[in-house]
Design a protein around this motif. Sequence first.
Motif, PDB file in Angstrom:
ATOM      1  N   LEU A  22      55.226  34.101 104.068  1.00 32.27           N
ATOM      2  CA  LEU A  22      55.459  34.629 102.734  1.00 32.27           C
ATOM      3  C   LEU A  22      56.892  35.125 102.583  1.00 32.27           C
ATOM      4  N   ALA A  23      57.403  35.829 103.613  1.00 34.80           N
ATOM      5  CA  ALA A  23      58.775  36.329 103.561  1.00 34.80           C
ATOM      6  C   ALA A  23      59.777  35.174 103.501  1.00 34.80           C
ATOM      7  N   ILE A  24      59.535  34.145 104.325  1.00 32.39           N
ATOM      8  CA  ILE A  24      60.433  32.987 104.307  1.00 32.39           C
ATOM      9  C   ILE A  24      60.391  32.295 102.949  1.00 32.39           C
ATOM     10  N   PHE A  25      59.188  32.159 102.400  1.00 28.25           N
ATOM     11  CA  PHE A  25      59.056  31.485 101.109  1.00 28.25           C
ATOM     12  C   PHE A  25      59.771  32.266 100.006  1.00 28.25           C
ATOM     13  N   VAL A  26      59.602  33.600  99.987  1.00 30.48           N
ATOM     14  CA  VAL A  26      60.243  34.422  98.953  1.00 30.48           C
ATOM     15  C   VAL A  26      61.757  34.362  99.084  1.00 30.48           C
ATOM     16  N   ILE A  27      62.248  34.515 100.321  1.00 30.39           N
ATOM     17  CA  ILE A  27      63.700  34.461 100.541  1.00 30.39           C
ATOM     18  C   ILE A  27      64.250  33.088 100.158  1.00 30.39           C
ATOM     19  N   ALA A  28      63.503  32.016 100.546  1.00 30.50           N
ATOM     20  CA  ALA A  28      63.963  30.672 100.197  1.00 30.50           C
ATOM     21  C   ALA A  28      63.938  30.463  98.687  1.00 30.50           C
ATOM     22  N   LEU A  29      62.925  31.031  98.014  1.00 25.09           N
ATOM     23  CA  LEU A  29      62.851  30.893  96.559  1.00 25.09           C
ATOM     24  C   LEU A  29      64.023  31.590  95.882  1.00 25.09           C
ATOM     25  N   VAL A  30      64.330  32.830  96.315  1.00 22.23           N
ATOM     26  CA  VAL A  30      65.453  33.562  95.739  1.00 22.23           C
ATOM     27  C   VAL A  30      66.776  32.847  96.031  1.00 22.23           C
ATOM     28  N   ALA A  31      66.914  32.404  97.284  1.00 24.70           N
ATOM     29  CA  ALA A  31      68.138  31.694  97.653  1.00 24.70           C
ATOM     30  C   ALA A  31      68.258  30.384  96.889  1.00 24.70           C
ATOM     31  N   GLY A  32      67.095  29.694  96.682  1.00 23.89           N
ATOM     32  CA  GLY A  32      67.130  28.444  95.937  1.00 23.89           C
ATOM     33  C   GLY A  32      67.526  28.655  94.495  1.00 23.89           C
ATOM     34  N   ILE A  33      66.973  29.701  93.876  1.00 18.96           N
ATOM     35  CA  ILE A  33      67.341  29.998  92.479  1.00 18.96           C
ATOM     36  C   ILE A  33      68.820  30.340  92.373  1.00 18.96           C
ATOM     37  N   PHE A  34      69.307  31.189  93.283  1.00 18.94           N
ATOM     38  CA  PHE A  34      70.724  31.564  93.280  1.00 18.94           C
ATOM     39  C   PHE A  34      71.601  30.333  93.492  1.00 18.94           C
ATOM     40  N   SER A  35      71.185  29.480  94.436  1.00 18.25           N
ATOM     41  CA  SER A  35      71.982  28.274  94.708  1.00 18.25           C
ATOM     42  C   SER A  35      71.977  27.338  93.521  1.00 18.25           C
ATOM     43  N   PHE A  36      70.813  27.216  92.862  1.00 17.42           N
ATOM     44  CA  PHE A  36      70.726  26.331  91.698  1.00 17.42           C
ATOM     45  C   PHE A  36      71.619  26.826  90.566  1.00 17.42           C
ATOM     46  N   VAL A  37      71.534  28.119  90.266  1.00 15.33           N
ATOM     47  CA  VAL A  37      72.340  28.684  89.180  1.00 15.33           C
ATOM     48  C   VAL A  37      73.826  28.556  89.494  1.00 15.33           C
ATOM     49  N   SER A  38      74.182  28.851  90.751  1.00 20.12           N
ATOM     50  CA  SER A  38      75.605  28.760  91.129  1.00 20.12           C
ATOM     51  C   SER A  38      76.102  27.324  91.033  1.00 20.12           C
ATOM     52  N   ALA A  39      75.293  26.379  91.536  1.00 14.44           N
ATOM     53  CA  ALA A  39      75.711  24.975  91.482  1.00 14.44           C
ATOM     54  C   ALA A  39      75.772  24.486  90.044  1.00 14.44           C
ATOM     55  N   PHE A  40      74.835  24.953  89.218  1.00 17.79           N
ATOM     56  CA  PHE A  40      74.825  24.562  87.799  1.00 17.79           C
ATOM     57  C   PHE A  40      76.100  25.044  87.102  1.00 17.79           C
ATOM     58  N   ASP A  41      76.437  26.323  87.336  1.00 19.10           N
ATOM     59  CA  ASP A  41      77.666  26.858  86.736  1.00 19.10           C
ATOM     60  C   ASP A  41      78.902  26.172  87.290  1.00 19.10           C
ATOM     61  N   GLU A  42      78.884  25.881  88.589  1.00 17.49           N
ATOM     62  CA  GLU A  42      80.033  25.220  89.199  1.00 17.49           C
ATOM     63  C   GLU A  42      80.226  23.822  88.627  1.00 17.49           C
ATOM     64  N   ALA A  43      79.098  23.123  88.382  1.00 16.69           N
ATOM     65  CA  ALA A  43      79.205  21.788  87.785  1.00 16.69           C
ATOM     66  C   ALA A  43      79.791  21.857  86.384  1.00 16.69           C
ATOM     67  N   HIS A  44      79.394  22.868  85.607  1.00 16.69           N
ATOM     68  CA  HIS A  44      79.979  23.045  84.280  1.00 16.69           C
ATOM     69  C   HIS A  44      81.474  23.334  84.369  1.00 16.69           C
ATOM     70  N   GLU A  45      81.869  24.135  85.335  1.00 25.68           N
ATOM     71  CA  GLU A  45      83.291  24.432  85.511  1.00 25.68           C
ATOM     72  C   GLU A  45      84.071  23.165  85.854  1.00 25.68           C
ATOM     73  N   LEU A  46      83.481  22.330  86.709  1.00 17.02           N
ATOM     74  CA  LEU A  46      84.158  21.087  87.062  1.00 17.02           C
ATOM     75  C   LEU A  46      84.283  20.165  85.852  1.00 17.02           C
ATOM     76  N   GLN A  47      83.216  20.156  85.027  1.00 16.47           N
ATOM     77  CA  GLN A  47      83.284  19.313  83.832  1.00 16.47           C
ATOM     78  C   GLN A  47      84.315  19.842  82.828  1.00 16.47           C
ATOM     79  N   ASP A  48      84.418  21.153  82.710  1.00 10.95           N
ATOM     80  CA  ASP A  48      85.467  21.723  81.849  1.00 10.95           C
ATOM     81  C   ASP A  48      86.841  21.369  82.385  1.00 10.95           C
ATOM     82  N   ASP A  49      86.992  21.435  83.719  1.00 12.99           N
ATOM     83  CA  ASP A  49      88.284  21.043  84.314  1.00 12.99           C
ATOM     84  C   ASP A  49      88.588  19.575  84.031  1.00 12.99           C
ATOM     85  N   MET A  50      87.532  18.742  84.026  1.00 15.67           N
ATOM     86  CA  MET A  50      87.755  17.336  83.728  1.00 15.67           C
ATOM     87  C   MET A  50      88.291  17.154  82.304  1.00 15.67           C
ATOM     88  N   LEU A  51      87.725  17.938  81.340  1.00 16.03           N
ATOM     89  CA  LEU A  51      88.232  17.861  79.974  1.00 16.03           C
ATOM     90  C   LEU A  51      89.690  18.296  79.918  1.00 16.03           C
TER      91      LEU A  51
END
Length: 451
Positions: A22-51
């Motif tokens: 349960l602890a591993i699953f919760v930590i992985a879930l939180v880390a996954g959400i954080f990683s997803f949000v960070s990667a999502f924002d980073e992809a938007h930043e890269l696309q803005d840089d492309m513009l």
Amino acid sequence: MDGFKKRLNESVQFKLSFSLSLAIFVIALVAGIFSFVSAFDEAHELQDDMLRQVAALFDRQHLPLAHLGDDGRAKDSDEESRVIVQYLSDGSKAAGKGDAGVPLPITLPDGLHTLDVSGEPFRVLVKTTSSGERIAVAQETGVRDEIARDSALRTLMPFLILVPILLLIVADLVRKMFRPIASLSAGIDQRAEQELHPIEDCHLPAEVRPFVVAINRLLARVDQSMETQRRFVADAAHELRSPLTALSLQAERLDQADMSDLARERLMTLRRGIERGRNLLDQLLTLAKAQAALDRPKSSVSVQHVYRRVLEDLMPLADAKHIDIGVEGAQDAQLWVNELDVIAIVKNLVDNAIRYTPDGGKIDLSVTTEEGRAILRIQDSGPGIQVVERERVFDPFYRTLGSDQVGSGLGLSIVKAVTDRIGAEIQLGFADEARHSGLCVSVLVPLFKPL
């Protein structure tokens, strides 16, 4: 659900595995959400840089919009991921050539904007070139979001793969950590009643050793108590043997005196009672010896040799009832057991068979080997033992229902005590299964040499 809660409360191993998972699953879930949000924002930043890079490229190279095609789009570009570049000016130059571009307000300031144009959201970069013209670089936000989402999901793939593997590894490690405890439990459960030696704790975890030490102390106290009980039985039997012997001698001397027939008949009854008392004491001593631990045998013993010794001792009893008793076959087996133990087993079984076999009956002794064990078998033509009584006949002083035979009820108890101590197995059955008559006793003794 109730079963799950019960198991969770009762099993330390299950509770530890569940908590870690349960602890591993919760930590992985939180880390996954954080990683997803960070990667999502980073992809938007890269696309803005492309513009920004596209706008800078047009500014430095002074590329005409005609280079992009009639509608301001790159030739052979993907329709969904297209980037639109157009002039942002008055109506005469709106959307470059023609009006196929994106209708953007000319009052937009320089910088990045998110606009809703004709019902479709766009990400727009407005830039004033070095020549003073204003250009707009636009891309649909739906495409941008899809690209960013795909990029973010790719960052989650290691989590999606590693988390299940990590959960399996944790469950396996917890199971291996508790394996010494399971082995300890199995070892204790397989012990015979007389095996009260201490438990080895050198290979056990430090957290379990206090329990093992406490169990060893309890085993020592139980062993001491049982030894005191055995010593008391043996001492009592020894103490009672002397007065019974004296009574037997006095009865023999009294038998030589002149007396009436009635007195002689009562004297015979007295002598038979004294003899039963002496036999009972002998069997009590034998039972005390059977329950005590003996030294390991230094040599093997022949089953045929034991059969001959027992038959020599008990042949007079069989002859008195005209019983046909003998050994079937010439096969022999060598047992790594104390000879006195084998004699005690066979003698008590044969004595019991003689007592319950009617006059003119038959008793057969045999030995065979099968699957690394010697099978000592004693069969008689007596009434046998019913299935419902086969568990109780090994209890001390128990007599089968309806039995009128004289005895102490200790013979099978002695056999059971000896077989348990030497690691043998005893089985009871009918000699004639069809008629449910006769007793067949099989004693299965391991043939291997003890370590």
